[in-house]
Design a protein around this motif. Sequence first.
Motif, mmCIF file in Angstrom:
data_model
loop_
_atom_site.group_PDB
_atom_site.id
_atom_site.type_symbol
_atom_site.label_atom_id
_atom_site.label_comp_id
_atom_site.label_asym_id
_atom_site.label_seq_id
_atom_site.Cartn_x
_atom_site.Cartn_y
_atom_site.Cartn_z
ATOM 1 N N LEU A 215 0.817 -1.217 0.000
ATOM 2 C CA LEU A 215 0.000 0.000 0.000
ATOM 3 C C LEU A 215 0.850 1.266 0.000
ATOM 4 N N SER A 216 2.122 1.141 -0.328
ATOM 5 C CA SER A 216 3.007 2.301 -0.261
ATOM 6 C C SER A 216 2.660 3.357 -1.306
ATOM 7 N N LYS A 217 2.058 2.952 -2.412
ATOM 8 C CA LYS A 217 1.737 3.902 -3.485
ATOM 9 C C LYS A 217 0.346 4.510 -3.335
ATOM 10 N N VAL A 218 -0.406 4.101 -2.325
ATOM 11 C CA VAL A 218 -1.737 4.671 -2.122
ATOM 12 C C VAL A 218 -1.586 6.044 -1.472
ATOM 13 N N PRO A 219 -2.077 7.095 -2.078
ATOM 14 C CA PRO A 219 -1.917 8.435 -1.488
ATOM 15 C C PRO A 219 -2.775 8.607 -0.242
ATOM 16 N N GLY A 220 -2.394 9.558 0.582
ATOM 17 C CA GLY A 220 -3.151 9.831 1.799
ATOM 18 C C GLY A 220 -4.479 10.509 1.534
ATOM 19 N N GLN A 221 -4.564 11.274 0.448
ATOM 20 C CA GLN A 221 -5.802 11.964 0.072
ATOM 21 C C GLN A 221 -6.029 11.766 -1.421
ATOM 22 N N VAL A 222 -7.245 11.396 -1.757
ATOM 23 C CA VAL A 222 -7.606 11.193 -3.155
ATOM 24 C C VAL A 222 -8.887 11.968 -3.428
ATOM 25 N N ALA A 223 -8.858 12.831 -4.412
ATOM 26 C CA ALA A 223 -10.029 13.626 -4.796
ATOM 27 C C ALA A 223 -10.340 13.361 -6.264
ATOM 28 N N ALA A 224 -11.607 13.120 -6.554
ATOM 29 C CA ALA A 224 -12.026 12.852 -7.926
ATOM 30 C C ALA A 224 -12.257 14.157 -8.685
#
Length: 424
Positions: free
Chosen positions: A144-153
């Motif tokens: 999960l290292s590449k999952v960003p802390g914040q994701v906005a569509a």
Amino acid sequence: MFMIFVSSSDLHLLTPHGTTHVLFPWTSHCNCQERKKMVITQRMTYCMQRLYVKQGLHVTMKMVRRAASKVPQPVLATKPKGFDKEEPTHFVDTKVCVVSGGNGGNGVVSFASTRHKQFAGPDGGNGGSGGHIIFQVNENVKSLSKVPGQVAAVEGKSGAKRNSEGKCGQHTFVPVPQGTMFYSAEGKLLTCLDEPNDYYIAAHGGKGGRGNTAFATSTLVAPKIAEMGAKGEKHSLQLEMRIMADAGLVGFPNAGKSSLLRAISRARPLTSEKAFTTRSAHVGMVQYDDYEQVSVADIPGLVKGSHESEGLGFSFLRHIMKCTCLLYVLDLASDDPWQQYIDLRYELQQYNTELITRPHAIVGNKIDLPLSETNFKAIQAKSDVPVFAISATEKTGIKTLLIHVRKMYDDLKSHSQPLEAHEF
């Protein structure tokens, strides 16, 4: 390029120089086509069989694999690794992610006016819908290292005149490993992506607002109202991997777990004579000659009382819960390595009794040091599980250990159930 062709009587190999060699002749009882395939599969090497399949000669891959070695052999990396001065990337198995769906576009108020009709009625278009946040399983993603802390569509666009609808926002896809579990901020399990290409819509985008055309009626022919786009959903999620690695290295500090992981894979965890050098989990991939990969995790060292938050705490015991089989790494150069094994089993049992029932083996490290041979024989006499003597620095006994790891991996893969999810 080598080419293989079959005649009515022989099997031939054509070399790049143009010469033809007879690999072997057909026997009198090989008239049946299926019999010919069986003879080919039995006598050709694995590499030649793969070449045979590439040439379009219809031998099934099942027959090819069957003719290969029954016990896959590990393939140790020979290519030099990167510089140790570089900061090694540690394994991430939990992540907090704030997801926000895109807002919907606004509807507009507009009235048409043509050459022959000045008041042609309302023509305000609707706004576009906002994009979703979608987590999807990707087999090439291992952590999960590449999952960003914040994701906005992406937000939807507003409508326009002439009944033009606004453009909808594109969905945002976030790749995650297979077996990722999603928890709410309150700790409730939302879903788990266990199958390939599974997806989970974490945050829906807002719907676009309606333009004034949608409000026109027989009594209200010129509405001057329009809707605003709806807001997208916003959630805080806790992502956690169900399975961290196929095998986990468990041991006390300075037992040689990091050195062992460096010896069997291309992972580069830090090694030092100091205790607690490894403060975060590292995962390496072990390659085999049948192109299968087995993941091995280096768990930070445990101490007596780890289940009571001694040492680095019990947070790393959660990493062990995500390993399907365990390798107890013991220091054969210590005074009593068998007592290390007993203490490790006790700590795991106090944390979760299910851990001591998992398939495991004992790995005695530092066999090249004095007194190690005597301690190894004593462990063999007391243990009822497989015991392996290795030297991580000298790479002694590595191959035999990896063959056993592959056997445990195949056994678990054939008839084991996935690890159960747990609540926070």
